[in-house]
Design an enzyme around this catalytic site. Sequence first.
Site, PDB file in Angstrom:
ATOM      1  NE  ARG A   1      -8.325   1.807  -6.828  1.00 59.34           N
ATOM      2  CZ  ARG A   1      -7.805   2.921  -7.275  1.00 59.34           C
ATOM      3  NH1 ARG A   1      -6.591   3.271  -6.887  1.00 59.34           N
ATOM      4  NH2 ARG A   1      -8.463   3.670  -8.132  1.00 59.34           N
TER       5      ARG A   1
ATOM      6  CG  LEU B   1      -1.809  -1.201   1.435  1.00 58.79           C
ATOM      7  CD1 LEU B   1      -2.707  -0.970   2.645  1.00 58.79           C
ATOM      8  CD2 LEU B   1      -2.649  -1.515   0.201  1.00 58.79           C
TER       9      LEU B   1
ATOM     10  CB  CYS C   1      -0.968   8.553  -8.488  1.00 59.65           C
ATOM     11  SG  CYS C   1      -0.069   7.765  -7.143  1.00 59.65           S
ATOM     12  CG  ASN C   2      -5.970  10.554  -9.982  1.00 62.78           C
ATOM     13  OD1 ASN C   2      -5.698  11.243  -9.015  1.00 62.78           O
ATOM     14  ND2 ASN C   2      -7.172  10.022 -10.157  1.00 62.78           N
TER      15      ASN C   2
ATOM     16  CE  LYS D   1       5.759  -2.808   2.622  1.00 62.38           C
ATOM     17  NZ  LYS D   1       5.792  -1.636   3.551  1.00 62.38           N
TER      18      LYS D   1
ATOM     19  CG  HIS E   1      -6.855   4.210 -11.188  1.00 59.67           C
ATOM     20  ND1 HIS E   1      -6.860   5.425 -11.815  1.00 59.67           N
ATOM     21  CD2 HIS E   1      -5.855   4.273 -10.250  1.00 59.67           C
ATOM     22  CE1 HIS E   1      -5.927   6.204 -11.293  1.00 59.67           C
ATOM     23  NE2 HIS E   1      -5.295   5.522 -10.351  1.00 59.67           N
TER      24      HIS E   1
ATOM     25  CD  GLU F   1      -2.696   3.966  -8.904  1.00 58.57           C
ATOM     26  OE1 GLU F   1      -2.643   5.213  -8.905  1.00 58.57           O
ATOM     27  OE2 GLU F   1      -3.371   3.300  -8.109  1.00 58.57           O
TER      28      GLU F   1
ATOM     29  CB  SER G   1       2.395   3.399   3.789  1.00 63.48           C
ATOM     30  OG  SER G   1       3.221   4.452   4.207  1.00 63.48           O
TER      31      SER G   1
END
Length: 479
Positions: free
Chosen positions: A158, A147, A282-283, A173, A448, A248, A175
Site C-alpha cells: 500500500r 507498518l 482494524c475494519n 519501518k 480505505h 489509518e 513492525s
Amino acid sequence: MKQFDQFINGKFVKSTSTEVTEILNPCTEEVLSTIPYGSVKDANDALEAAQNAQHSWKSLPAIQRAGYLNKMATVIRENRVFLAKTLAAEQAKVMGLAQVEIDVTADYFDYYAGFARRIEGEIIQSDRAKEHIFLHKSPIGVAVGILPWNFPFFVMARKVAASLITGNTCVIKPSCIAPNTILEWLELIQKIELPSGVLNVVCGSGPIVGNALCKSPTTGIISLTGSVFAGQQVMEAASQNITKVSLELGGKAPAIVCADANLELAVKAVVDSRIIFSGQVCNCAERVYVEESIHDQFLEMVTAKMKAIKVEDAFSDNNPDMSALVSKAQLDKVSEMVEFAKKEGAEIVLGGSRSSQFDKGYFYQPTLVSNVKQDMQIMQEEVFGPVLPVMKFSTLDEAIALANDSEYGLTSSIFSENFNKVMHAAEELQYGETYINREHFEAIQGFHAGWKKSGLGGADGKHGMEEYLQTKVVYAQYR
C-alpha cells in the site's frame, strides 16, 4: 534462526545498534529470527539514501517505474508459497489467509503499475488573454511508511506501490513483531535491479527509529497504519517540519442487524468479520446492534456458528478458521478486556478465556458477549481479538445513534432487505466505509479512509495514489 540486517541504499548493511529484537512464532513461542533494534543513524542513513535517489527516480518516465512494480509482483508470485509460510509462521495467520495476503499484494503492485499513464494534471482557464494555467501533479519527495503487524506485507505494498509509481522514493519501518516476510522479499527482489536508494527498510522501535524518520526535514510524507496513540505520536513529530501525514488508525466497527435482514447471511458475515485473523483486523465488526424482535434468534445462530470455529496451529492440515493471537501482550489485553466486561455486568455466552487445549502459544477462545451496555469498555474501546459483543436496539435511528457514539470512524455495516433503510443508514453512519449485506473487507480499487480518530487521508485506488502527489500551478503568459 535467521539474522536480518537493515536494507539501505540497495543492500543489506549492519545496524549501528548492536541490540536485536527476537521474532517469535505465536503458536509455538519459538524464536524465528532476529532483527536490528535500530538507531537514529540507521534512520538518517536510509533517508539520505532515499533523498539522493529521488531526483533520478522521478525523472524516469512513469511507465518505466511501473516496470519495476510489475517485476516486484512477479517475484511475489514466483515465491508465493514460501512467502505465505513465512507470514503464517511469524504472526499465526492461518495458511489460507496468509496465501490470500501474499496473492493480493502481488495484485496490488500490478494495479498501481497501471496508473503509470493515468497520473494527470489540468489546464485551467485563465482570466487573462494569451495565458494558460497548468496544474501539475508532482511527487512529494521521500515517503516514510510505518507498518502494522496484522497485514504487514499487504500494507507494505500500500505504501511502497503508491509512493514509487508517483516518483517518490521510500523508507519503510516494519513492525517489530512481524517483519520477516518483508525482509525475505527484499532478498528475493535483488534480481530486479531496482536503483539503489529507491526503497529502504529500517527495523527498530517507534520511539527511536520511527521518531527519527518522522522528525526529519528530509521526510516529505509519513504514512502510518497503527493505533490512535501511534498516530498522535507521528503527528506530534511531524509538526516540527509541517510534514504531511496519512494515517489509518484504530476502529470499533458497528454492525447493525435489522429484523428484515437475511439472518443466515448476516450471521455468516458478522462472524467471518469478527474471527478473520483472530479478530486482529482494524475494519472487522467489533460490536453488533440487533433489533430486539430477532435478538434471541440472532444470538442463538451466532452461538452455533462460533462454536463451530476451528482454532488450531496456523499450519494445521485441518484448515482452521483462526489461530493464536500475535503476541502475549495482545493475549493479555484481550483477556483483561473480557474480564472487565464481566465485572461491568456483561454475560459471556461463549468462550471468555484463553484456550486450554494448547500447551504453548497465545490462543484465545472465540467469545460471544451479551447483556452489554453502550458505555461499557468493551463497546467503546477496540478489542482486536475474537470477541463479539451484541446489544439490542428498538428503532433504526437508535441503532445509528449507538453506532455513531464512538471516537472511531473506520468501517460500519448494516443488514436489511429494505432499500430505504440501508440507504438511510449509509447516509447517516459517520464512517469512512459502510458495507451493506456483506462482511467488512475493502477492495484495492476503493478508498480505505477513516473518519474521526480513525485517521487522516487514506489508501487504495486513485485517491490513495494522490496522497503521494502535490500540486504545482504554472501561469504561462505568452505574446
